[in-house]
Motif scaffolding. Structure first.
Motif, PDB file in Angstrom:
ATOM      1  N   TYR A  86      57.442  39.142  -7.397  1.00 21.12           N
ATOM      2  CA  TYR A  86      56.809  40.096  -6.488  1.00 21.12           C
ATOM      3  C   TYR A  86      57.390  41.499  -6.648  1.00 21.12           C
ATOM      4  O   TYR A  86      56.761  42.480  -6.293  1.00 21.12           O
ATOM      5  CB  TYR A  86      56.934  39.640  -5.035  1.00 21.12           C
ATOM      6  CG  TYR A  86      55.942  38.573  -4.663  1.00 21.12           C
ATOM      7  CD1 TYR A  86      54.654  38.904  -4.262  1.00 21.12           C
ATOM      8  CD2 TYR A  86      56.280  37.233  -4.718  1.00 21.12           C
ATOM      9  CE1 TYR A  86      53.736  37.930  -3.925  1.00 21.12           C
ATOM     10  CE2 TYR A  86      55.371  36.251  -4.380  1.00 21.12           C
ATOM     11  CZ  TYR A  86      54.095  36.605  -3.990  1.00 21.12           C
ATOM     12  OH  TYR A  86      53.182  35.635  -3.665  1.00 21.12           O
ATOM     13  N   ILE A  89      55.047  43.747  -8.745  1.00 23.97           N
ATOM     14  CA  ILE A  89      53.655  43.939  -8.318  1.00 23.97           C
ATOM     15  C   ILE A  89      53.541  45.291  -7.613  1.00 23.97           C
ATOM     16  O   ILE A  89      54.128  45.477  -6.556  1.00 23.97           O
ATOM     17  CB  ILE A  89      53.195  42.806  -7.380  1.00 23.97           C
ATOM     18  CG1 ILE A  89      53.258  41.478  -8.118  1.00 23.97           C
ATOM     19  CG2 ILE A  89      51.786  43.075  -6.859  1.00 23.97           C
ATOM     20  CD1 ILE A  89      52.965  40.296  -7.249  1.00 23.97           C
ATOM     21  N   PRO A 108      47.945  38.001  -5.171  1.00 29.93           N
ATOM     22  CA  PRO A 108      47.878  38.893  -6.319  1.00 29.93           C
ATOM     23  C   PRO A 108      47.707  38.169  -7.649  1.00 29.93           C
ATOM     24  O   PRO A 108      47.500  38.813  -8.669  1.00 29.93           O
ATOM     25  CB  PRO A 108      49.235  39.621  -6.269  1.00 29.93           C
ATOM     26  CG  PRO A 108      50.144  38.673  -5.581  1.00 29.93           C
ATOM     27  CD  PRO A 108      49.296  37.915  -4.613  1.00 29.93           C
TER      28      PRO A 108
END
Length: 109
Positions: A86, A89, A108
């Motif tokens: 993460y 991202i 995502p």
């Protein structure tokens, strides 16, 4: 004349809020939505909870039927090494859930 103008302004504001669902999510709402998405993925149980140690909201595009596409900078921490993905991202799509009224983040991946 003033009353008509005032009523028109109020009606426009109310209808605009109902049709377009208000404004984009705040930084706190985005952080909460991302935290919820990371700790409660659909169909999976998270054994090592994920925490957000840093979150900074960037810009959001105009809304689409999917929601607001927003940029952010995030730093997560977890005993689960997979949660570190993460950190790479830079964007997410955020929408307001019609049932709960909470801001949510679309997965995502």
């Amino acid at each position: 004349m003033r009353l008509r103008f005032a009523l028109t302004a109020v009606l426009t504001f109310v209808l605009g809020g109902c049709i377009f669902g208000g404004s984009e999510p705040s930084e706190a709402q985005m952080k909460d939505a991302m935290l919820d998405a990371m700790n409660h993925p659909p169909g999976e149980t998270v054994s090592a909870p994920v925490t957000i140690t840093f979150f900074k909201k960037g810009a959001c595009d105009n809304p689409t039927p999917q929601g607001y596409s927003c940029t952010f900078t995030v730093k997560v921490a977890s005993a689960n090494i997979g949660a570190s993905m993460y950190n790479n991202i830079p964007t997410g799509v955020f929408y307001k859930d019609k049932q709960s009224g909470k801001w949510m983040m679309r997965p995502p991946f």
